[in-house]
Design a protein around this motif. Structure first.
Motif: not given
Length: 481
Positions: A415-419, A422-428, A449-452
């Motif tokens: 599982v990877t998370i893109d955080y 306010n609409g700006k990517l902080q961690f990928s 938190y967008n989880m793949t």
């Protein structure tokens, strides 16, 4: 026949809507106008403009010939419901004052969310008699989750489709929005009536692919699920055989919602109201997703387990002339993909290269791709298989864990998370920590938190792969949505 813009001077109408946010237009006054018919304001959806109601669409003509006064307005095509809602609240008051009576709003897709913000949060309810929504994603769209995912971001960034509107339509964000909106005391002031679609577009189109991807979440119109189009305090008029485009066409749906334009419609509708409460249901694992960028050649491996009835391969790319060949375990080749350009909002402008295989042989398949220039792509393989119902996810708000649920399957998951904040990517591509078969949503603060979840394992002694993408919103108190 086109609507005329509201003018404060004598300048002639230029016979074309400007697309400028906040500008509104009046249709011609019908000869068979009746006092029992409220004026109708049509509000467009995501990435569209007001001409969506009369360019290649007979909705305006149908309303005019049926004796209704009409108005049309442009809102920001790529901004959130909050900004559009504030704009609409001001303009709806102006339109109300022009007609001298309350109006009925007919809104397509995200236009319904924009209008609900105007109603509930910006005080537009005194000017609106009722609202009719056509495939409005009250709980967001999983296609927005995909656009902000680890695999979809490659292509969405190039296409420019990662914007405020897409961000706000992620399902996690919309769950938070529902919490903020449905708790307001005035949410019941204006009656809401809904229509939903259950058909997809033609093979190879964006709505066909969207339908395949979304079938993991239930019946849908190629962009929005039927479940998402329902809200518990609204009356569902019908869930019919429309896709996300045809549901806003006059010849398709005007006669269906026409009875609800009348002044007495509320009484009739309340007697016939259906139970349309949103039911949370774990998605089936229908899809395998990958993506990236390459120059020259690249290969993708597709594992097909036993029992697959149908496999559809969709290569979504920024290139129209992608060279693709699918190779089965016996080395037979399938080079004939159907190509069509995406006309919808989430990946608009990309090209779908689609191929369906019925009863594919089990084993390892290879998709070979070549391009003379750098190509960004999103691969989605949709399976019709008994395996799909054996995998699902569950989110625990108490301990911030996501659990993969299975039925006696051997599998592994990363599982990877893109955080985003306010609409700006902080961690990928941040790896989620695992414990006892579940994965923790890290506490990085308020945001998306967008989880793949990439799942691989064995079913009936054959390897399989599936991908589940889920968005979660965390508020400032650590609550998850």
């Amino acid at each position: 026949m086109r609507p005329n813009p509201e003018r404060r001077d004598s300048l002639p109408f230029q016979n074309k809507a400007s697309g400028n946010p906040g500008e509104w237009y009046l249709g011609d006054t019908p000869e068979n106008l009746s006092g029992s018919r409220r004026p109708v304001l049509f509000i467009h959806g995501f990435n569209r403009s007001s001409d969506t109601w009369y360019e290649g669409n007979d909705m305006y003509v149908t309303a005019y010939e049926s004796g209704y006064e009409t108005a049309f307005i442009d809102v920001y095509p790529d901004r959130s419901m909050w900004e559009n809602g504030a704009l609409l609240a001001q303009k709806i008051k102006d339109i109300y004052q022009h007609f001298g009576e309350k109006i009925v709003v007919v809104a397509h897709s995200k236009g319904g969310l924009d209008t609900q913000v105007a109603l509930v949060h910006y005080g537009a309810d005194p000017y609106i008699e009722r609202m009719i929504t056509l495939a409005t994603p009250y709980y967001g769209s999983q296609l927005a989750d995909l656009a902000y995912s680890r695999w979809g971001s490659w292509l969405a960034n190039i296409l420019g489709s990662k914007n405020e509107a897409t961000y706000s339509l992620q399902t996690g964000y919309m769950n938070r929005f529902r919490s903020e909106t449905d708790s307001q005391p005035n949410v019941y002031e204006t009656p809401i009536y809904t229509l939903a679609g259950t058909k997809w577009g033609r093979f190879g189109s964006s709505l066909y692919w969207g339908g395949l991807y979304l079938r993991a979440y239930g019946s849908n119109d190629g962009a929005v699920t039927v479940k998402s189009s329902r809200i518990e305090y609204a009356t569902e008029i019908q869930a019919g055989e429309w896709n996300h485009t045809t549901i806003k066409e006059g010849s398709s749906t005007f006669d269906v919602f026409k009875p609800f334009l009348q002044e007495e419609a509320a009484f009739f509708a309340n007697r016939e109201a259906a139970d349309t409460a949103h039911v949370v249901q774990n998605p089936e694992a229908c899809n395998y997703v990958s993506g990236g960028a390459f120059t020259g050649t690249t290969n993708e491996t597709i594992y097909v387990e036993k029992g697959v009835h149908e496999m559809t391969v969709n290569w979504l790319s920024d290139q129209a002339d992608s060279h693709l060949t699918l190779i089965d375990p016996e080395r037979s080749t399938y080079p004939y993909f159907t190509t069509g350009q995406d006309a919808e909002a989430f990946f608009e402008g990309a090209y779908h290269h689609t191929l369906t295989i019925h009863n594919p042989g089990s084993g390892s398949w290879t998709l070979e791709a070549s391009s003379v220039q750098k190509e960004h792509y999103l691969l989605n393989v949709s399976f019709a298989s008994p395996l799909n119902a054996l995998l699902s996810t569950a989110l625990s708000n108490e301990d911030r864990h996501v659990t993969i649920k299975t039925h006696n399957l051997e599998f592994q998951t990363d599982v990877t998370i893109d955080y985003y904040k306010n609409g700006k990517l902080q961690f990928s591509d941040r790896e989620a920590s695992q414990a006892s078969g579940s994965f923790e949503v890290p506490d990085l603060g308020e945001g998306m938190y967008n989880m793949t979840m990439n799942i691989h394992g064995s079913y009936a002694q054959q390897p399989f792969r599936r991908t589940i993408i889920q968005s979660v919103y965390a508020d400032s108190h650590g609550n998850l949505y």
